[in-house]
Design an enzyme around this catalytic site. Structure first.
Site, mmCIF file in Angstrom:
data_model
loop_
_atom_site.group_PDB
_atom_site.id
_atom_site.type_symbol
_atom_site.label_atom_id
_atom_site.label_comp_id
_atom_site.label_asym_id
_atom_site.label_seq_id
_atom_site.Cartn_x
_atom_site.Cartn_y
_atom_site.Cartn_z
ATOM 1 N N GLU A 246 0.846 -1.200 0.000
ATOM 2 C CA GLU A 246 0.000 0.000 0.000
ATOM 3 C C GLU A 246 0.882 1.251 0.000
ATOM 4 O O GLU A 246 1.710 1.448 0.900
ATOM 5 C CB GLU A 246 -0.947 0.028 1.212
ATOM 6 C CG GLU A 246 -1.898 1.225 1.079
ATOM 7 C CD GLU A 246 -2.839 1.426 2.255
ATOM 8 O OE1 GLU A 246 -2.822 0.626 3.212
ATOM 9 O OE2 GLU A 246 -3.581 2.429 2.209
ATOM 10 N N ASP B 163 -3.011 11.948 -2.443
ATOM 11 C CA ASP B 163 -3.167 13.413 -2.561
ATOM 12 C C ASP B 163 -3.525 13.774 -4.002
ATOM 13 O O ASP B 163 -2.793 13.424 -4.924
ATOM 14 C CB ASP B 163 -1.865 14.111 -2.142
ATOM 15 C CG ASP B 163 -1.536 13.846 -0.679
ATOM 16 O OD1 ASP B 163 -2.478 13.762 0.134
ATOM 17 O OD2 ASP B 163 -0.339 13.697 -0.356
ATOM 18 N N LYS C 101 -4.637 21.533 -8.519
ATOM 19 C CA LYS C 101 -4.260 22.607 -9.454
ATOM 20 C C LYS C 101 -3.447 22.021 -10.616
ATOM 21 O O LYS C 101 -2.538 21.215 -10.382
ATOM 22 C CB LYS C 101 -3.412 23.658 -8.739
ATOM 23 C CG LYS C 101 -4.213 24.461 -7.748
ATOM 24 C CD LYS C 101 -3.404 25.586 -7.151
ATOM 25 C CE LYS C 101 -4.261 26.325 -6.144
ATOM 26 N NZ LYS C 101 -3.549 26.835 -5.028
ATOM 27 N N ASP D 162 -11.591 10.240 -4.024
ATOM 28 C CA ASP D 162 -12.850 11.003 -4.019
ATOM 29 C C ASP D 162 -12.801 12.095 -5.088
ATOM 30 O O ASP D 162 -13.788 12.782 -5.298
ATOM 31 C CB ASP D 162 -13.043 11.679 -2.650
ATOM 32 C CG ASP D 162 -11.892 12.618 -2.353
ATOM 33 O OD1 ASP D 162 -10.741 12.132 -2.316
ATOM 34 O OD2 ASP D 162 -12.114 13.832 -2.211
HETATM 35 C C1 LIG Z 1 -4.777 11.882 1.586
HETATM 36 S S1 LIG Z 1 -3.717 10.855 2.507
HETATM 37 C C2 LIG Z 1 -4.527 9.264 2.472
HETATM 38 C C3 LIG Z 1 -4.025 8.331 3.551
HETATM 39 C C4 LIG Z 1 -4.737 6.962 3.623
HETATM 40 N N1 LIG Z 1 -4.506 6.208 2.414
HETATM 41 C C5 LIG Z 1 -6.204 7.141 3.884
HETATM 42 O O1 LIG Z 1 -7.022 6.869 2.973
HETATM 43 O O2 LIG Z 1 -6.550 7.538 5.014
HETATM 44 C C6 LIG Z 1 -2.359 10.576 1.374
HETATM 45 C C7 LIG Z 1 -1.150 9.944 2.055
HETATM 46 O O3 LIG Z 1 -0.149 9.684 1.091
HETATM 47 C C8 LIG Z 1 1.115 10.014 1.663
HETATM 48 N N2 LIG Z 1 2.047 10.300 0.549
HETATM 49 C C9 LIG Z 1 1.949 11.317 -0.329
HETATM 50 N N3 LIG Z 1 2.947 11.255 -1.232
HETATM 51 C C10 LIG Z 1 3.691 10.170 -0.909
HETATM 52 C C11 LIG Z 1 4.869 9.582 -1.462
HETATM 53 N N4 LIG Z 1 5.466 10.094 -2.526
HETATM 54 N N5 LIG Z 1 5.370 8.463 -0.884
HETATM 55 C C12 LIG Z 1 4.767 7.930 0.210
HETATM 56 N N6 LIG Z 1 3.637 8.433 0.784
HETATM 57 C C13 LIG Z 1 3.112 9.540 0.229
HETATM 58 C C14 LIG Z 1 0.820 11.214 2.543
HETATM 59 O O4 LIG Z 1 1.794 11.389 3.550
HETATM 60 C C15 LIG Z 1 -0.557 10.867 3.106
HETATM 61 O O5 LIG Z 1 -0.486 10.165 4.338
#
Ligand SMILES: C[S@@+](CC[C@H](N)C(=O)[O-])C[C@H]1O[C@@H](n2cnc3c(N)ncnc32)[C@H](O)[C@@H]1O
Length: 196
Positions: free
Chosen positions: A36, A111, A115, A147
């Site tokens: 994951e 994420d 933009k 989403d």
């Molecule tokens: C919007 S959160 C969603 C977290 C989880 N999957 C959930 O649904 O609750 C996106 C997660 O991806 C992580 N993330 C973003 N870019 C990443 C990267 N390049 N490598 C590892 N993790 C990353 C962020 O730190 C964040 O915890």
């Protein structure tokens, strides 16, 4: 080369060495894992690992506090088949030993970078899909849920354009468990693809 750039290169090498050491400690020499990317607090993966005790699972996230929370969940449930590590996705794939293959890869509410000028920061990119495909088991599966309609369309477009992936229309989601972010959202879109 500018000093700042050299320092960043050194830091990246140190981070990758740490990831390698951790992987050496927690994974067998050869393994097929469920992976994951961006696991956040680990809700989904701990739940999946509990239901699938024979499946080796690994979650990564950039944010140490989230990885700590995920590891606490794992410890509380005394799970030996799941590990969470602080790692950046690109760096993780660079150091993942070639003896470890991915049976499935899961993205839950990554994420969206809404933009247009930030779209290059999205995890899903053509080069990334190719790199990821090279680390998958035969028939390995890609699960993506968001989403954000624009990120969903972007992912479908990139999968359709990639010769390394085929969308599996109507495929079942492998395991339902609300994540921290899923709980905050009114709805979501999911896509499953198979490596070619
Ligand atoms: C919007 S959160 C969603 C977290 C989880 N999957 C959930 O649904 O609750 C996106 C997660 O991806 C992580 N993330 C973003 N870019 C990443 C990267 N390049 N490598 C590892 N993790 C990353 C962020 O730190 C964040 O915890």
């Amino acid at each position: 080369m500018p000093e700042g750039y050299l320092k960043e290169l050194k830091r990246a090498e140190e981070r990758k060495a740490e990831i390698s050491q951790y992987l050496e400690k927690c994974l067998p020499e050869r393994a097929k894992i469920l992976f994951e990317a961006g696991c956040g607090h680990g809700h989904w993966l701990t739940s999946y690992a509990m239901e699938n005790p024979k499946q080796f699972c690994l979650g990564i996230d950039l944010i140490a506090g989230r990885v700590d929370k995920a590891n606490k969940k794992k410890e509380k449930r005394d799970l030996g088949n799941v590990h969470f590590i602080k790692a950046e996705l690109g760096e993780f794939l660079e150091v993942l030993p070639t003896t470890i293959s991915l049976e499935a890869v899961v993205f839950l509410f990554p994420d969206p970078w809404p933009k247009a000028r930030h779209h290059k920061k999205r995890m899903i990119q053509s080069a990334f899909l190719e790199q990821l495909a090279s680390r998958m088991e035969k028939n390995g599966l890609f699960y993506f849920r968001t989403d954000d309609r624009s990120y969903f369309d972007w992912t479908i477009e990139h999968l359709n354009e990639s010769k390394f992936w085929q969308i599996k229309e109507g495929a079942e989601w492998l395991h339902e468990e609300n994540t921290y972010f899923q709980n905050l959202m009114d709805g979501y879109f999911s896509v499953v693809a198979e490596v070619q």
